[in-house]
Design a protein around this motif. Sequence first.
Motif, PDB file in Angstrom:
ATOM      1  N   TRP A 189       0.847  -1.193   0.000  1.00  0.00           N
ATOM      2  CA  TRP A 189       0.000   0.000   0.000  1.00  0.00           C
ATOM      3  C   TRP A 189       0.882   1.241   0.000  1.00  0.00           C
TER       4      TRP A 189
ATOM      5  N   CYS B 117      -6.455   1.587   8.416  1.00  0.00           N
ATOM      6  CA  CYS B 117      -7.295   1.429   7.228  1.00  0.00           C
ATOM      7  C   CYS B 117      -6.808   2.260   6.050  1.00  0.00           C
ATOM      8  N   GLY B 118      -6.085   3.327   6.309  1.00  0.00           N
ATOM      9  CA  GLY B 118      -5.648   4.200   5.231  1.00  0.00           C
ATOM     10  C   GLY B 118      -5.215   5.548   5.767  1.00  0.00           C
TER      11      GLY B 118
ATOM     12  N   VAL C 148      -6.979   4.170   0.785  1.00  0.00           N
ATOM     13  CA  VAL C 148      -7.400   3.114   1.697  1.00  0.00           C
ATOM     14  C   VAL C 148      -6.613   1.857   1.345  1.00  0.00           C
TER      15      VAL C 148
ATOM     16  N   PRO D  39      -5.828  -1.825   0.343  1.00  0.00           N
ATOM     17  CA  PRO D  39      -6.679  -2.673  -0.510  1.00  0.00           C
ATOM     18  C   PRO D  39      -7.544  -3.666   0.261  1.00  0.00           C
TER      19      PRO D  39
ATOM     20  N   ARG E 213      -9.110  -3.295   2.862  1.00  0.00           N
ATOM     21  CA  ARG E 213     -10.224  -2.662   3.581  1.00  0.00           C
ATOM     22  C   ARG E 213     -11.040  -1.741   2.679  1.00  0.00           C
ATOM     23  N   GLN E 214     -10.826  -1.827   1.389  1.00  0.00           N
ATOM     24  CA  GLN E 214     -11.571  -0.979   0.458  1.00  0.00           C
ATOM     25  C   GLN E 214     -13.024  -1.449   0.348  1.00  0.00           C
TER      26      GLN E 214
ATOM     27  N   ALA F  36     -13.022   5.866   3.041  1.00  0.00           N
ATOM     28  CA  ALA F  36     -12.619   7.131   2.409  1.00  0.00           C
ATOM     29  C   ALA F  36     -13.738   8.160   2.491  1.00  0.00           C
TER      30      ALA F  36
ATOM     31  N   SER G  35     -13.338   6.808  -6.266  1.00  0.00           N
ATOM     32  CA  SER G  35     -12.932   8.103  -5.731  1.00  0.00           C
ATOM     33  C   SER G  35     -13.938   9.190  -6.100  1.00  0.00           C
TER      34      SER G  35
END
Length: 184
Positions: free
Chosen positions: A22, A85-86, A111, A113, A115-116, A121, A151
């Motif tokens: 990530w 998480c991000g 975020v 991957p 936990r996407q 977000a 996004s």
Amino acid sequence: MQLLVPAIEQIDAYAEALRRGWSPDNIRREEAAREELAMIDEDPAEFVALLDDRAARGGPITLPDGSEVARLPGYRRWMWDDGFCGSIGFRWQPGTEALPPHCLGHIGYAVVPWRQGRGYATRALALLLPEARKEGLGYVELTADLDNLPSQKVITANRGILVRQFCKGPVYGDTEALLFRIDL
């Protein structure tokens, strides 16, 4: 989900996300992750301190073409929900909503991957907008690639209005993107 001010107590979870592939930088992905891991290895406390850089003391920023530009004041927050998480970041130029031409937006997020698709977000952006307002801005701008529908949904779910399609310029490979604005 909550936004945390980065702290040394969570640095291991952040570094593990970087090691798993990530990156908080969706343009210089792998390179940025390697740079951050090296900084964490060298001085974890200083790395964490530089993530809240309202005075822009962190030195220049390297753009995708290798050029360097002055850092803007800004900070990052970590998305946390029973673990990392991000990340979401905010930057600005004091006294104006305008950004330099090389800067693609006030806010960027990524975020991990694994936990996407869980709304992290969207929630993180909602939590960050009141903080952006405290810096005296009337609006923030965000960009999304044409094919990055997740996004775009994050932005529009937070009252983002499409301003225009534009070319990012040669520094970013002359690719097309969408510019959104959220009034604060």
